[in-house]
Design a protein around this motif. Sequence first.
Motif, PDB file in Angstrom:
ATOM      1  N   GLU A  24       1.359  10.234 -11.485  1.00 26.37           N
ATOM      2  CA  GLU A  24       0.500  11.455 -11.738  1.00 26.37           C
ATOM      3  C   GLU A  24       1.306  12.652 -11.984  1.00 26.37           C
ATOM      4  O   GLU A  24       0.897  13.439 -12.904  1.00 26.37           O
TER       5      GLU A  24
ATOM      6  N   PRO B 100       0.806  -1.414   0.093  1.00 30.66           N
ATOM      7  CA  PRO B 100      -0.159  -0.116   0.063  1.00 30.66           C
ATOM      8  C   PRO B 100       0.818   1.208  -0.073  1.00 30.66           C
ATOM      9  O   PRO B 100       0.537   2.293  -0.704  1.00 30.66           O
ATOM     10  N   ILE B 101       1.851   1.213   0.721  1.00 30.49           N
ATOM     11  CA  ILE B 101       2.734   2.210   0.865  1.00 30.49           C
ATOM     12  C   ILE B 101       3.522   2.612  -0.519  1.00 30.49           C
ATOM     13  O   ILE B 101       3.711   3.690  -1.080  1.00 30.49           O
TER      14      ILE B 101
ATOM     15  N   GLU C   8       1.071   3.801  -3.336  1.00 31.04           N
ATOM     16  CA  GLU C   8       0.899   5.303  -3.437  1.00 31.04           C
ATOM     17  C   GLU C   8       1.877   6.133  -3.907  1.00 31.04           C
ATOM     18  O   GLU C   8       1.843   7.035  -4.474  1.00 31.04           O
ATOM     19  N   ARG C   9       3.153   5.618  -3.398  1.00 29.79           N
ATOM     20  CA  ARG C   9       4.043   6.304  -3.752  1.00 29.79           C
ATOM     21  C   ARG C   9       4.169   6.211  -5.407  1.00 29.79           C
ATOM     22  O   ARG C   9       4.459   7.344  -5.952  1.00 29.79           O
TER      23      ARG C   9
ATOM     24  N   ARG D 136      -4.650   0.000 -13.960  1.00 29.17           N
ATOM     25  CA  ARG D 136      -3.878   0.885 -12.817  1.00 29.17           C
ATOM     26  C   ARG D 136      -2.593   1.597 -13.438  1.00 29.17           C
ATOM     27  O   ARG D 136      -2.307   2.706 -12.955  1.00 29.17           O
TER      28      ARG D 136
ATOM     29  N   ARG E 127       1.686   5.796  -7.637  1.00 22.65           N
ATOM     30  CA  ARG E 127       0.863   6.541  -8.100  1.00 22.65           C
ATOM     31  C   ARG E 127       1.222   8.026  -7.929  1.00 22.65           C
ATOM     32  O   ARG E 127       0.966   8.688  -9.146  1.00 22.65           O
ATOM     33  N   ALA E 128       1.647   8.692  -7.045  1.00 29.53           N
ATOM     34  CA  ALA E 128       1.892  10.100  -7.025  1.00 29.53           C
ATOM     35  C   ALA E 128       2.966  10.253  -7.966  1.00 29.53           C
ATOM     36  O   ALA E 128       2.830  11.231  -8.803  1.00 29.53           O
TER      37      ALA E 128
END
Length: 194
Positions: free
Chosen positions: A151, A140-141, A144-145, A183, A147-148
């Motif tokens: 983006e 999860p961590i 998220e890293r 994803r 994905r950021a």
Amino acid sequence: MPLSPPAKRQLLHLRDIELRGWQREDGLFDIEAHLLDRKTYAFENDDRGTMEPGAPLHGMWLRLTVDLDMVIVAAEASSDHTPYAICPGAAPNFTRLAGLRIGPGFNRAVAERVGGTAGCTHLRELLGQMATVAFQTLYPIRAERERAETERLMASGERPARKPAMVGTCIAYAEDSPVTLARWPWLKDAVAGE
């Protein structure tokens, strides 16, 4: 769905493996494994004498402390039960895993540090499963890293330099699967041949 009904059989050996992933207060992660081997019958052991049914033949522990980049910061092994008195002597060698990164080439690097007579077959066998648990624990961590960062790149008109490491590792993450394309939508162009 369970397996098909088995043929008539008798249980001879039990191996229980327990794996756990922990997040520590200091920002690191502990991945722990416990292996327990037992027999359902009595047998003679050269060092321990008669082993009664259910007595632990192997009882071993292994802990890897990893950071967010999947680098092993520390490793610790312990053997409560072994078939031979000499076996626990391998446990201290597992500290040699510190500094290794869990990822491509990990198994080869493990073999170089604790392979053969420097280590213990059973503790080494746990490491592949522990690597998977490390990925699951940190997922999860790290996701998220990722994905950021994706983006940020997409907003600037850039594309990530390479495909995510998970692409191509299983049916769900096939390059053209709906899971992968949902994803990592920027891969759609690559799949379409652009």
